[in-house]
Structure formats: structure tokens, C-alpha cells
Write an enzyme that holds these catalytic residues in place. Sequence first.
Site, PDB file in Angstrom:
ATOM      1  N   PRO A 299       1.148  -1.268   0.163  1.00 17.70           N
ATOM      2  CA  PRO A 299      -0.187  -0.046  -0.087  1.00 17.70           C
ATOM      3  C   PRO A 299       0.840   1.179   0.068  1.00 17.70           C
ATOM      4  CG  PRO A 299       0.162  -1.009   2.291  1.00 17.70           C
ATOM      5  CD  PRO A 299       0.905  -1.989   1.360  1.00 17.70           C
ATOM      6  N   GLY A 300       0.593   2.484  -0.956  1.00 22.14           N
ATOM      7  CA  GLY A 300       1.086   3.523  -0.665  1.00 22.14           C
ATOM      8  C   GLY A 300       0.079   4.457  -0.257  1.00 22.14           C
TER       9      GLY A 300
ATOM     10  N   ARG B  82      -1.189  16.198  -9.170  1.00 23.89           N
ATOM     11  CA  ARG B  82      -2.499  15.215  -9.508  1.00 23.89           C
ATOM     12  C   ARG B  82      -3.652  15.950 -10.383  1.00 23.89           C
ATOM     13  NH1 ARG B  82      -4.916  13.093  -6.281  1.00 23.89           N
ATOM     14  NH2 ARG B  82      -5.315  11.154  -6.899  1.00 23.89           N
TER      15      ARG B  82
ATOM     16  N   TYR C 249      -4.070  14.003 -13.641  1.00 20.69           N
ATOM     17  CA  TYR C 249      -5.065  12.899 -13.622  1.00 20.69           C
ATOM     18  C   TYR C 249      -6.365  13.404 -13.785  1.00 20.69           C
ATOM     19  CZ  TYR C 249      -1.078   9.954 -11.488  1.00 20.69           C
ATOM     20  OH  TYR C 249      -0.156   9.366 -11.476  1.00 20.69           O
TER      21      TYR C 249
ATOM     22  N   CYS D 297       2.608  29.093 -15.593  1.00 19.37           N
ATOM     23  CA  CYS D 297       1.844  29.401 -16.865  1.00 19.37           C
ATOM     24  C   CYS D 297       1.566  28.263 -17.666  1.00 19.37           C
ATOM     25  CB  CYS D 297       3.045  30.274 -17.791  1.00 19.37           C
ATOM     26  SG  CYS D 297       3.669  31.435 -16.901  1.00 19.37           S
ATOM     27  N   GLU D 298       0.375  27.825 -17.270  1.00 21.05           N
ATOM     28  CA  GLU D 298      -0.452  26.570 -18.035  1.00 21.05           C
ATOM     29  C   GLU D 298      -1.762  26.641 -17.435  1.00 21.05           C
ATOM     30  OE1 GLU D 298       0.926  24.159 -19.986  1.00 21.05           O
ATOM     31  OE2 GLU D 298       3.189  24.515 -19.701  1.00 21.05           O
TER      32      GLU D 298
ATOM     33  N   TYR E 268       1.541  10.917  -3.604  1.00 24.55           N
ATOM     34  CA  TYR E 268       1.802  11.398  -4.971  1.00 24.55           C
ATOM     35  C   TYR E 268       1.959  12.983  -4.960  1.00 24.55           C
ATOM     36  CZ  TYR E 268       1.026   6.529  -5.464  1.00 24.55           C
ATOM     37  OH  TYR E 268       1.463   5.148  -5.348  1.00 24.55           O
TER      38      TYR E 268
HETATM   39  C1  LIG Z   1       4.156  -2.057  -8.011  1.00 30.93           C
HETATM   40  C2  LIG Z   1       3.263  -1.045  -7.219  1.00 30.93           C
HETATM   41  N1  LIG Z   1       2.946  -1.304  -5.917  1.00 30.93           N
HETATM   42  C3  LIG Z   1       2.486  -0.550  -5.117  1.00 30.93           C
HETATM   43  C4  LIG Z   1       1.926   0.590  -5.554  1.00 30.93           C
HETATM   44  C5  LIG Z   1       1.050   1.496  -4.762  1.00 30.93           C
HETATM   45  O1  LIG Z   1      -0.068   1.714  -5.075  1.00 30.93           O
HETATM   46  P1  LIG Z   1      -1.055   2.616  -4.081  1.00 30.93           P
HETATM   47  O2  LIG Z   1      -0.279   4.097  -3.809  1.00 30.93           O
HETATM   48  O3  LIG Z   1      -2.179   2.911  -4.928  1.00 30.93           O
HETATM   49  O4  LIG Z   1      -1.439   2.081  -2.924  1.00 30.93           O
HETATM   50  C6  LIG Z   1       2.231   1.004  -6.958  1.00 30.93           C
HETATM   51  C7  LIG Z   1       1.753   2.440  -7.436  1.00 30.93           C
HETATM   52  O5  LIG Z   1       1.693   2.623  -8.705  1.00 30.93           O
HETATM   53  C8  LIG Z   1       2.883   0.226  -7.884  1.00 30.93           C
HETATM   54  O6  LIG Z   1       3.121   0.456  -9.013  1.00 30.93           O
END
Ligand SMILES: Cc1ncc(COP(=O)(O)O)c(C=O)c1O
Length: 412
Positions: free
Chosen positions: A275-276, A309, A313, A339-340, A367
Site C-alpha cells: 500500500p502507498g 495530480r 489525472y 503558466c499553464e 503522490y
Molecule cells: C508495483 C506497485 N506497488 C504498489 C503501488 C502503490 O499503489 P497505491 O499507492 O495506489 O497503494 C504502486 C503504485 O503505482 C505500484 O506500481
Amino acid sequence: MDFFAYKNNKLYCEDVDLQDIAMECGTPCYVYSKKTLERHVEVYKNAFKTKNNLICFSVKSLSNISILELINKNGCGFDVVSGGELKRTLYIGADPKKIIFSGVGKSYDEILLGIQEGILSFNVESEAEVYRIEEIASLQNKIVDVAIRFNPEVDSGGHEYIKTGRKGDKFGISSDDSVLKIANYIYESKNLNLVGLACHIGSQIMDLESYRLTAKNIKELSIKIKEIGNKLDFLDLGGGLGIPYENDKTPSPQDLISIIEAELMDVEQRIVLEPGRSISGNAGVLLTKVEYIKDNFLIADAAMNDLLRPALYKAKHDVWSLTESKAIDQVWTIVGPVCESADVIAKDHPINADVGDILAIKTAGAYGFVMSSNYNSRVRPAEILVDGQTFNIVRSRESFDDLIKNEINLND
Ligand SMILES: Cc1ncc(COP(=O)(O)O)c(C=O)c1O
């Protein structure tokens, strides 16, 4: 759950008034909550009913060394995608046996470093990468642990740029036949050891059915791999759990883990997750000051170079005033100075604000800073970590000297 909340009409991070941070550290700046990060790690760890699983925090979502150290102390491993991220984790003293190296384009030097440090696994994403790792392992006279990242052909929803688990995506290995061929090759190799099967189906995923299908697919494929003779240590289901950017209802890590555990109940391998966002996302805000008002625009001092982001996205972030309003009677489009035309933080956003006010762009921990740049020769913002009643700068705001430090003036 996070620890950003109004107390007596003022927005606090834990026990610190965010206005105090803005006054002392200036804006724009990222502010992270230690308690929130720790809580999210605990929720993940406690959600497992089975023992001996591993949470590898995805460093790409938030990579400040103070934060990595905190996450390390709380028992997580790490998922890295570059030599730089690997070095960050080693720098803070992470256990190499808890580090997974993902990514489609690992360079020779990056692989060499991972081998020398004895990391838990290289999650390989192509046949060519397997050959490269084998060659380096053989030169180093080592047996190297690898896992195969496959694509379970699950469409997880979300923005096109953050889907990763479908056949034909650039990540992972797309056909089961190729996975089995590679597993066979690794089984025969003197310098490689297949320790895992991995996948990552995307990011900001709200639908847990995609994870259930992924768990089912990984289990079926792992059985076929076992028949070849490889003994797998782990099944890695990647990261990707969605979080509430606009007060939306999202599944919790407990929901996610109970679905995965139900599907993988009878497997002998440990479960790895990466998880990130669901750990770092709502542990951070970006503070920005309103510089000007023009028509329906609030022109703030944070821009797309600080938080990419929304421009990249079309991501939505809630924006809060540091002073709570009883009733909101204004709607603004909040933009930055770059400037975008894409430099829009939030469109048609209800918020009461005036010139000089500080705003908090919510859910900016993941992110956020990691994607910041010096576009328009803007210095990157400071990062601040709050711990209860105290706060510390964990990355200083860049200076003009930082901006030009690698440049060479041929006329000097
Ligand atoms: C291989 C892999 N693991 C984990 C993550 C973490 O994803 P998230 O931040 O959505 O949990 C990513 C994000 O792109 C990833 O590419």
C-alpha cells in the site's frame, strides 16, 4: 481516519494550529501527521487474521526519509521502484529482507545494488529482466530471489494512467503461458530462486471485487507454478486501495484484507501487500496562500509543480480554509501561478476565502511532494512533520542555489 480537524474554528493537524506552521515555515508547504501515518500502518497490520504477512509501504507515494524511518519503526517493509528509492530505504536502516524491488526498467546498477544488499525479492516484469538478473547474479556468484509480476487481467476502474493489471499494460507479464515458461526457466537456473508471485492491478481502487478476482487468479497460478517445483514464499497483491478525496465512501484496509484472506485461506504462502496512497494520502495536506483574487479565481501560491495530480489525472482534492465557516456562500476556481491552463487546483469549489488567507489542500500526502518539480523555476516546497504539539521541518524549502546547483555557466 486522519488527524486534521477543526478545533475552535481553527484547522489543526493533531495539536498544532496549521496557521502557526504557515506563519513559521511559509507557504506552500506540505504538512504530514505522524499519528495518521502510524494509525494507517497499525490498521493494515492488525487487519490480518493470519500471521507472518508483510506490508511493504510503497515508497513512491511519499519518500521523505523521516517518514520512511517512522514507517520502518512501525514494522513495515518497503516496495521500491528505483535505485534512488532503494538507497533511501537502506539509508534509514530498513531490513533488506523486507524490501521488494518492482518496476519495468531496472538498470544494471540498480540490480547489482539490490543483489549486493540481499533484498527480499526483485519482482521481475519481463523475460529480458530475468536474463539480466541471472547474468549479474552469476557474475556475483550469488543465488538471487525473484518473484514474477503477472497481469491478472483485472480492470480495476480509475483513471487510465493508473490502471496497471490488464493484459497489454506495460507492467508485468501478460500471459499465463509466459509466466509458467519463466517459472520453469528460473527453476532450472543455478543463480535464481523463485520466491513469489506478484501483481498490482492499479491505484485508487474502490471496488473490492477486483481484489477478490486477483486473489483467485494469483492462487490458481501459484498452484501451477508449484507443480513445476518452485517453492513460493509469498503471494504479493500489490497496493492500490482507494482513499476518500472528496468525502467519498471507500473500503477500508480491513475490508480489503478480509476479502483477500477469505480467497487465500488455504494457501501456505505469506501474503504481501504494497500500500502507498492508503497509508500516506490523507496523512498530508498542502498549505497555500491566496495571493490574488481575479473574477472567480483564487490565485494561490501553490501550483501544478507542487501538486501535479489535478493537472495529470484530473484528480480532485478537497480544499479547506484554515478558519471554519458556519455557512459557505462563495464558489471559486483555485489556480496556481504556473503558466499553464492546466494549473488548476480545484474548479468551482465552495469555500470562503480572501487575499492572504491560507488554504489546506487535503489528501495531498501521496503522490504530492514526490511528483513535484522545478517547472517555471519554482523552488520545491518545504515538508513538515507534526507530532502531537510539535512540528519539525523534514525538508527545507529549496533555494535559488538549489535550483541552479547542477548547472554550469560556460561563461564563468
Ligand atoms: C508495483 C506497485 N506497488 C504498489 C503501488 C502503490 O499503489 P497505491 O499507492 O495506489 O497503494 C504502486 C503504485 O503505482 C505500484 O506500481
